[in-house]
Design a protein around this motif. Sequence first.
Motif, PDB file in Angstrom:
ATOM      1  N   LEU A   5       0.830  -1.204   0.000  1.00  0.00           N
ATOM      2  CA  LEU A   5       0.000   0.000   0.000  1.00  0.00           C
ATOM      3  C   LEU A   5       0.864   1.254   0.000  1.00  0.00           C
ATOM      4  O   LEU A   5       0.541   2.240  -0.649  1.00  0.00           O
ATOM      5  N   GLY A   6       1.981   1.223   0.719  1.00  0.00           N
ATOM      6  CA  GLY A   6       2.903   2.357   0.718  1.00  0.00           C
ATOM      7  C   GLY A   6       3.540   2.557  -0.642  1.00  0.00           C
ATOM      8  O   GLY A   6       3.670   3.685  -1.119  1.00  0.00           O
ATOM      9  N   LEU A   7       3.914   1.470  -1.282  1.00  0.00           N
ATOM     10  CA  LEU A   7       4.508   1.552  -2.613  1.00  0.00           C
ATOM     11  C   LEU A   7       3.527   2.147  -3.612  1.00  0.00           C
ATOM     12  O   LEU A   7       3.924   2.885  -4.517  1.00  0.00           O
ATOM     13  N   ALA A   8       2.250   1.879  -3.430  1.00  0.00           N
ATOM     14  CA  ALA A   8       1.233   2.369  -4.358  1.00  0.00           C
ATOM     15  C   ALA A   8       1.147   3.887  -4.386  1.00  0.00           C
ATOM     16  O   ALA A   8       0.658   4.459  -5.355  1.00  0.00           O
ATOM     17  N   SER A   9       1.624   4.569  -3.356  1.00  0.00           N
ATOM     18  CA  SER A   9       1.557   6.034  -3.344  1.00  0.00           C
ATOM     19  C   SER A   9       2.802   6.681  -3.951  1.00  0.00           C
ATOM     20  O   SER A   9       2.952   7.889  -3.930  1.00  0.00           O
ATOM     21  N   GLU A  10       3.685   5.864  -4.479  1.00  0.00           N
ATOM     22  CA  GLU A  10       4.917   6.369  -5.099  1.00  0.00           C
ATOM     23  C   GLU A  10       4.699   6.649  -6.586  1.00  0.00           C
ATOM     24  O   GLU A  10       3.970   5.924  -7.251  1.00  0.00           O
ATOM     25  N   HIS A  11       5.366   7.661  -7.082  1.00  0.00           N
ATOM     26  CA  HIS A  11       5.463   7.872  -8.522  1.00  0.00           C
ATOM     27  C   HIS A  11       6.807   7.307  -8.942  1.00  0.00           C
ATOM     28  O   HIS A  11       7.777   7.342  -8.181  1.00  0.00           O
ATOM     29  N   VAL A  12       6.864   6.773 -10.137  1.00  0.00           N
ATOM     30  CA  VAL A  12       8.084   6.114 -10.604  1.00  0.00           C
ATOM     31  C   VAL A  12       9.299   7.037 -10.520  1.00  0.00           C
ATOM     32  O   VAL A  12      10.409   6.587 -10.265  1.00  0.00           O
ATOM     33  N   SER A  13       9.095   8.345 -10.681  1.00  0.00           N
ATOM     34  CA  SER A  13      10.219   9.286 -10.594  1.00  0.00           C
ATOM     35  C   SER A  13      10.860   9.268  -9.208  1.00  0.00           C
ATOM     36  O   SER A  13      12.069   9.441  -9.064  1.00  0.00           O
ATOM     37  N   HIS A  14      10.062   9.043  -8.173  1.00  0.00           N
ATOM     38  CA  HIS A  14      10.576   8.985  -6.806  1.00  0.00           C
ATOM     39  C   HIS A  14      11.351   7.692  -6.580  1.00  0.00           C
ATOM     40  O   HIS A  14      12.357   7.672  -5.865  1.00  0.00           O
ATOM     41  N   GLU A  22      13.877  -0.814  -9.716  1.00  0.00           N
ATOM     42  CA  GLU A  22      13.383  -2.148 -10.055  1.00  0.00           C
ATOM     43  C   GLU A  22      11.948  -2.365  -9.590  1.00  0.00           C
ATOM     44  O   GLU A  22      11.263  -3.268 -10.055  1.00  0.00           O
ATOM     45  N   CYS A  23      11.469  -1.537  -8.679  1.00  0.00           N
ATOM     46  CA  CYS A  23      10.076  -1.629  -8.214  1.00  0.00           C
ATOM     47  C   CYS A  23       9.100  -0.996  -9.201  1.00  0.00           C
ATOM     48  O   CYS A  23       7.891  -1.113  -9.029  1.00  0.00           O
ATOM     49  N   ALA A  24       9.613  -0.332 -10.215  1.00  0.00           N
ATOM     50  CA  ALA A  24       8.747   0.325 -11.194  1.00  0.00           C
ATOM     51  C   ALA A  24       7.832  -0.681 -11.879  1.00  0.00           C
ATOM     52  O   ALA A  24       6.679  -0.375 -12.192  1.00  0.00           O
ATOM     53  N   GLY A  25       8.326  -1.888 -12.115  1.00  0.00           N
ATOM     54  CA  GLY A  25       7.492  -2.924 -12.724  1.00  0.00           C
ATOM     55  C   GLY A  25       6.308  -3.283 -11.848  1.00  0.00           C
ATOM     56  O   GLY A  25       5.201  -3.511 -12.344  1.00  0.00           O
TER      57      GLY A  25
END
Length: 131
Positions: A5-14, A22-25
């Motif tokens: 859920l925390g990862l879901a609030s990230e934008h790929v640029s961050h 590698e989490c961008a996928g």
Amino acid sequence: MARLLGLASEHVSHLHELGIAECAGTLKVLELLGTSILQLAVAHPIHLSDVAHTVAEARASTTVAIASACERFGEHLSVASTIRLGASLRGTPGQPSRGVLRMVTAQAIGAYTLCAGYAKNEQVSNAVRKP
């Protein structure tokens, strides 16, 4: 689950700034899942309604309804205030843009879907294991 859920609030640029590109996928998969769930939830009642309409009219209604539902869902989750943007977007006028908000909202929907599904599967699994 909390990490997802925390990862879901990230934008790929961050993610690139943090050195975990590698989490961008994973974000892309969450976005695709969330978009699909939202499309299904919105399209299902439109296409099954008794209102006489053509396939083209149903498709147009679905497209408008999906955009509106995504925006309302994003507001409900306060995506604009919780999103973490990379330096390339932070402080840029007009950020987060509607596109970025839609993407992160879809990521959140995907993450919630996975977490809720996992929790339900865990409940069923625990019930089955009990003698």
